[in-house]
Design a protein around this motif. Sequence first.
Motif, PDB file in Angstrom:
ATOM      1  N   LYS A  22       0.829  -1.204   0.000  1.00 41.49           N
ATOM      2  CA  LYS A  22       0.000   0.000   0.000  1.00 41.49           C
ATOM      3  C   LYS A  22       0.858   1.247   0.000  1.00 41.49           C
ATOM      4  N   GLY A  23       0.528   2.149  -0.910  1.00 42.53           N
ATOM      5  CA  GLY A  23       1.155   3.462  -0.941  1.00 42.53           C
ATOM      6  C   GLY A  23       0.173   4.479  -0.385  1.00 42.53           C
ATOM      7  N   GLU A  24       0.358   5.742  -0.738  1.00 39.89           N
ATOM      8  CA  GLU A  24      -0.562   6.779  -0.266  1.00 39.89           C
ATOM      9  C   GLU A  24      -1.897   6.726  -1.011  1.00 39.89           C
ATOM     10  N   LYS A  25      -1.845   6.523  -2.321  1.00 35.47           N
ATOM     11  CA  LYS A  25      -3.063   6.541  -3.144  1.00 35.47           C
ATOM     12  C   LYS A  25      -3.338   5.224  -3.854  1.00 35.47           C
ATOM     13  N   ILE A  26      -2.326   4.382  -3.971  1.00 28.73           N
ATOM     14  CA  ILE A  26      -2.495   3.124  -4.700  1.00 28.73           C
ATOM     15  C   ILE A  26      -2.005   1.936  -3.874  1.00 28.73           C
ATOM     16  N   THR A  27      -2.507   0.775  -4.246  1.00 32.49           N
ATOM     17  CA  THR A  27      -2.046  -0.481  -3.666  1.00 32.49           C
ATOM     18  C   THR A  27      -1.707  -1.416  -4.807  1.00 32.49           C
ATOM     19  N   MET A  28      -0.530  -2.021  -4.735  1.00 24.98           N
ATOM     20  CA  MET A  28      -0.172  -3.039  -5.715  1.00 24.98           C
ATOM     21  C   MET A  28      -0.419  -4.391  -5.067  1.00 24.98           C
ATOM     22  N   VAL A  29      -1.138  -5.242  -5.781  1.00 25.37           N
ATOM     23  CA  VAL A  29      -1.431  -6.586  -5.299  1.00 25.37           C
ATOM     24  C   VAL A  29      -0.842  -7.566  -6.311  1.00 25.37           C
ATOM     25  N   VAL A  30      -0.024  -8.485  -5.797  1.00 26.00           N
ATOM     26  CA  VAL A  30       0.645  -9.452  -6.654  1.00 26.00           C
ATOM     27  C   VAL A  30       0.272 -10.855  -6.209  1.00 26.00           C
ATOM     28  N   PHE A  31      -0.283 -11.628  -7.135  1.00 25.49           N
ATOM     29  CA  PHE A  31      -0.552 -13.041  -6.887  1.00 25.49           C
ATOM     30  C   PHE A  31       0.708 -13.783  -7.311  1.00 25.49           C
ATOM     31  N   THR A  32       1.279 -14.570  -6.419  1.00 29.16           N
ATOM     32  CA  THR A  32       2.529 -15.250  -6.699  1.00 29.16           C
ATOM     33  C   THR A  32       2.542 -16.646  -6.082  1.00 29.16           C
ATOM     34  N   THR A  33       3.433 -17.474  -6.578  1.00 26.65           N
ATOM     35  CA  THR A  33       3.573 -18.806  -5.990  1.00 26.65           C
ATOM     36  C   THR A  33       4.287 -18.729  -4.652  1.00 26.65           C
ATOM     37  N   LEU A  34       5.151 -17.729  -4.504  1.00 22.14           N
ATOM     38  CA  LEU A  34       5.940 -17.570  -3.286  1.00 22.14           C
ATOM     39  C   LEU A  34       6.465 -16.149  -3.233  1.00 22.14           C
ATOM     40  N   SER A  35       6.305 -15.485  -2.105  1.00 23.06           N
ATOM     41  CA  SER A  35       6.855 -14.135  -2.003  1.00 23.06           C
ATOM     42  C   SER A  35       8.204 -14.210  -1.296  1.00 23.06           C
ATOM     43  N   THR A  36       9.126 -13.412  -1.787  1.00 31.56           N
ATOM     44  CA  THR A  36      10.446 -13.326  -1.175  1.00 31.56           C
ATOM     45  C   THR A  36      10.671 -11.894  -0.721  1.00 31.56           C
ATOM     46  N   LYS A  37      11.657 -11.699   0.114  1.00 31.78           N
ATOM     47  CA  LYS A  37      11.978 -10.353   0.582  1.00 31.78           C
ATOM     48  C   LYS A  37      12.379  -9.475  -0.606  1.00 31.78           C
ATOM     49  N   GLU A  38      13.132 -10.053  -1.531  1.00 30.99           N
ATOM     50  CA  GLU A  38      13.553  -9.319  -2.720  1.00 30.99           C
ATOM     51  C   GLU A  38      12.337  -8.864  -3.538  1.00 30.99           C
ATOM     52  N   MET A  39      11.360  -9.760  -3.706  1.00 33.41           N
ATOM     53  CA  MET A  39      10.150  -9.424  -4.453  1.00 33.41           C
ATOM     54  C   MET A  39       9.375  -8.319  -3.740  1.00 33.41           C
ATOM     55  N   ARG A  40       9.213  -8.438  -2.433  1.00 35.44           N
ATOM     56  CA  ARG A  40       8.466  -7.435  -1.672  1.00 35.44           C
ATOM     57  C   ARG A  40       9.146  -6.061  -1.773  1.00 35.44           C
TER      58      ARG A  40
END
Length: 146
Positions: A86-104
């Motif tokens: 979540k940012g101030e005005k937008i939210t990015m939502v990512v569907f993934t098989t696995l989230s990593t710290k690098e991806m986040r």
Amino acid sequence: VLKTSLREKQVRKTITTFCEPKIRSVYLIYEDGTPIYFHILDSVSSDPLLVSGALTGISTLIREITQTENSLKKIDYGDGEIVFEKGEKITMVVFTTLSTKEMRNKIAKIVKKIETRYKDVLESWDGDLSKFGDLQKEVEELLEIK
């Protein structure tokens, strides 16, 4: 019985498999729940307006239930995860098989970059998607979507 149990424990091995994270779909959602951008990489086709509204509703519901202003960060499901940034005005939502710290971290940088670049548009956005120019190309390059 004791010997059998010991032998079974010795035979058991932990098998660890490595799964390369795969992005399945990406949604960029304005604060009112309207999708600004979406990209679906797997074969599942769904209505972006419906998905964006549902994700916004889930996030709002969780905040209401927990009585906190903190935003939803991740949902684990069956064979994947849904990552929220979540940012101030937008939210990015990512569907993934696995989230990593690098991806986040990459997702967080993209959100900041988009909000900086399109700050004036986002402040009083009227629903006109053409005001976002090459947003699709930018997001796909940043996420390395092919």
